[in-house]
Design a protein around this motif. Structure first.
Motif, PDB file in Angstrom:
ATOM      1  N   HIS A 194      72.108  32.437  15.955  1.00 34.86           N
ATOM      2  CA  HIS A 194      70.984  33.259  15.499  1.00 34.86           C
ATOM      3  C   HIS A 194      70.191  32.594  14.373  1.00 34.86           C
ATOM      4  O   HIS A 194      69.326  33.245  13.770  1.00 34.86           O
ATOM      5  N   ASP A 210      59.621  40.452   7.548  1.00 34.30           N
ATOM      6  CA  ASP A 210      60.225  39.573   8.548  1.00 34.30           C
ATOM      7  C   ASP A 210      61.516  38.918   8.063  1.00 34.30           C
ATOM      8  O   ASP A 210      61.960  37.922   8.631  1.00 34.30           O
ATOM      9  N   GLY A 247      66.284  34.204  14.698  1.00 35.95           N
ATOM     10  CA  GLY A 247      65.834  34.294  16.081  1.00 35.95           C
ATOM     11  C   GLY A 247      65.111  35.597  16.347  1.00 35.95           C
ATOM     12  O   GLY A 247      64.785  36.372  15.447  1.00 35.95           O
ATOM     13  N   GLU A 248      64.858  35.852  17.636  1.00 29.65           N
ATOM     14  CA  GLU A 248      64.200  37.107  18.015  1.00 29.65           C
ATOM     15  C   GLU A 248      65.111  38.305  17.754  1.00 29.65           C
ATOM     16  O   GLU A 248      64.640  39.398  17.463  1.00 29.65           O
ATOM     17  N   ALA A 249      66.417  38.106  17.886  1.00 31.58           N
ATOM     18  CA  ALA A 249      67.375  39.182  17.613  1.00 31.58           C
ATOM     19  C   ALA A 249      67.731  39.174  16.134  1.00 31.58           C
ATOM     20  O   ALA A 249      68.130  38.148  15.585  1.00 31.58           O
ATOM     21  N   TYR A 250      67.574  40.311  15.482  1.00 27.35           N
ATOM     22  CA  TYR A 250      67.937  40.411  14.075  1.00 27.35           C
ATOM     23  C   TYR A 250      68.625  41.724  13.740  1.00 27.35           C
ATOM     24  O   TYR A 250      69.116  41.896  12.631  1.00 27.35           O
TER      25      TYR A 250
END
Length: 555
Positions: free
Chosen positions: A226, A482, A510-513
């Motif tokens: 990640h 962000d 990454g896009e997953a958080y």
């Protein structure tokens, strides 16, 4: 006259001999001893550090160090160059270093050399060059336990971690001996032992080396997958408060520290603070249950998905409508938690968080442990009461959060945490009733169900309870849009909790958080290994196991 002189010479020689032997013998003997007798220190063996099963995590091994008396070595033609070549050192730098210390009789040239190299150096037979026995610290588990143990310096003194915290316990007392040296400075005879070295004492930890490795592996994989800035994981024994595993990423290898920066040495699990976010909601609900005004089925209106508190707004990710108290946890409703907190007496939630130890050190005696932050008085402003209910306005470490969750796992008793096996510790302290703790555990089970926020934390065959927390990081002027801290805290098995685990990932890139995506899978993998290694009996029904499998597979 000539004959008389020759007759007197033997008489003079005999007289001088008698004078030297009888009247000046003590002085001359003292001068000889001053030149050839020396007192050398006998290094003491530093105590080993072991895990809870006696497996060695840190040990000291004897090594030789090369030293020199600069005077004789500098006087020997080509001696410095030959020694530098054997040690693969720059001859000019060595020459300068010895010249600057020419008035000394002892200068280290190279510390902790391999036995083969030590033999080659002594085979040169250089004047003033000898070996000294010392100890060097080795860490068999390398970076797996680097942050926890810390390391020693070249003199075998603790510098970081538990090596520093328990340096006096681990360090021995050096001995001394009187030796006879030849004109080249080499020890040719041990004359007498003045004192024996006393070895340091062993330090046994509560950590399980197997779980430490498994936690390290899973956390490292998640941080890489990640692209997180860092990560921490703490695994506790829910009953005793023993720390079974404590790992961080990025890690460092205490056996090879060249090029490392000081910031890489800190144990983030006890030094780094973060706002816990929604992982606080189980305590908000516990405070509500303790008040007697709420039950798990009490309805809470969260429509239309937001609420105004003074000039501020509290929002959910969507409109959940009317939820019961249990669903406030499983759906992670900020509005629901805020409404509950504002409906309670002022200070109810704050008092429980303070009792759970949030905002103060755990007393685990690890260097650099942070206190965290919790207001010293219950907040009275409605917005502060509302945000505290879902984990903003306070900060804690991963270890502090794990200890707080241990109270939920331990039927309301907050156990003292420890890193030392067999250490004396205080009694567990009750912070909520057993009935409340059991009810909250049951509500937290919904989080890992297919409809919850973290099905990836489920473990097939076991009832698992937990809570996600995805928090925007505080920046100058407010909160970043962000940058997040993702945390999952949980326990298993629900019917008789054995382990508590907290996983924190800082700034997943990454896009997953969301915590359910990045932290929960680490929890699930580590918890599954811990339950298996400790032979904990499964407590889920076949139907519950099928639901867990469906949730993990995305069904």
């Amino acid at each position: 006259m000539v004959a008389a002189v020759f007759l007197l010479l033997p008489v003079a020689l005999v007289g001088r001999g008698v004078e030297l032997q009888l009247t000046e013998s003590d002085f001359l003997q003292g001068q000889a001893e001053a030149r050839h007798l020396r007192v050398e220190a006998l290094p003491a063996h530093r105590g080993a550090i072991t895990d809870r099963h006696g497996e060695v995590l840190a040990m000291s091994a004897p090594m030789d160090s090369v030293w020199a008396d600069p005077g004789p070595l500098l006087a020997a033609e080509g001696g410095v160059q030959r020694l530098a070549a054997a040690l693969e050192m720059d001859a000019g730098a060595l020459q300068q270093a010895l010249s600057e210390r020419a008035e000394r009789e002892f200068v280290y040239v190279r510390r902790h050399v391999d036995p083969e190299l030590a033999e080659r150096v002594m085979a040169l037979d250089l004047p003033g060059v000898a070996l000294r026995r010392e100890y060097r610290r080795f860490y068999p588990t390398g970076e797996v336990t680097g942050h926890l143990l810390g390391f020693t310096n070249i003199d075998d003194r603790g510098q970081e971690g538990l090596e520093l915290a328990y340096d006096d316990w681990l360090s021995g007392t050096p001995g001394a001996k009187r030796v006879l040296r030849d004109r080249l400075g080499r020890t040719i005879e041990d004359v007498e032992r003045l004192s024996e070295p006393q070895p340091g004492r062993e330090l046994a930890l509560t950590v399980d080396r197997r779980l430490q490795y498994l936690a390290y592996r899973e956390l490292k994989s998640a941080v890489r997958a990640h692209d997180a800035r860092s990560g921490s994981l703490v695994l506790l024994d829910a009953r005793s408060g023993d720390v079974l595993a404590m790992v961080n990423q990025p890690a460092f290898n205490p056996n090879r520290r060249g090029g490392m920066r000081a910031e890489q040495y800190r144990n983030r699990a006890v030094t780094d603070l973060f706002e816990p976010g929604s992982t606080i909601k189980p305590f908000t609900v516990a405070a509500a249950l303790e008040s007697g005004r709420y039950t798990p089925s009490t309805p809470v209106d969260t429509a239309p998905g937001w609420m105004r508190v003074g000039r501020h707004q509290v929002r959910d990710v969507r409109d959940y409508g009317t939820l019961d108290v249990a669903s406030v946890i499983s759906k992670s409703s900020n509005v629901g938690a805020a409404r509950i907190a504002l409906d309670l007496e002022v200070g109810r939630v704050w008092e429980l968080l303070a009792a759970a130890g949030l905002g103060r050190p755990t007393g685990v005696a690890h260097p650099g442990e942070a206190s965290g932050y919790l207001a010293i008085m219950p907040p009275e402003r409605p917005i502060e009461r509302a945000t505290l209910a879902f984990g903003y306005g306070l900060s804690n470490t991963s270890l502090q959060l794990a200890r707080a969750y241990a109270a939920i796992a331990n039927d309301g008793l907050l156990p003292p945490v420890s890193l030392l096996a067999g250490a004396e510790r205080g009694d567990a302290r009750r912070i909520m009733s057993a009935r409340t703790a059991q009810a909250v555990r049951g509500m937290m089970e919904g989080v890992v169900q297919p409809a919850g926020t973290a099905p990836a934390a489920a473990v097939p065959g076991y009832r698992v309870a937990g809570k996600t927390g995805t928090v925007r990081k505080a920046v100058a002027g407010g909160y970043a849009e962000d940058r997040y801290t993702a945390t999952f805290a949980g326990l298993a098995p629900v019917s008789d909790p054995r382990f508590v685990c907290v996983v924190t990932l800082d700034e997943p890139g990454g896009e997953a958080y969301y915590a359910g995506e990045v932290a929960a899978p680490v929890f699930g993998a580590v918890m599954a290994d811990a339950l298996r290694l400790y032979n904990v009996a499964p407590d889920a029904t076949p139907r519950e196991s099928r639901l867990v499998a469906a949730g993990r597979d995305g069904g």
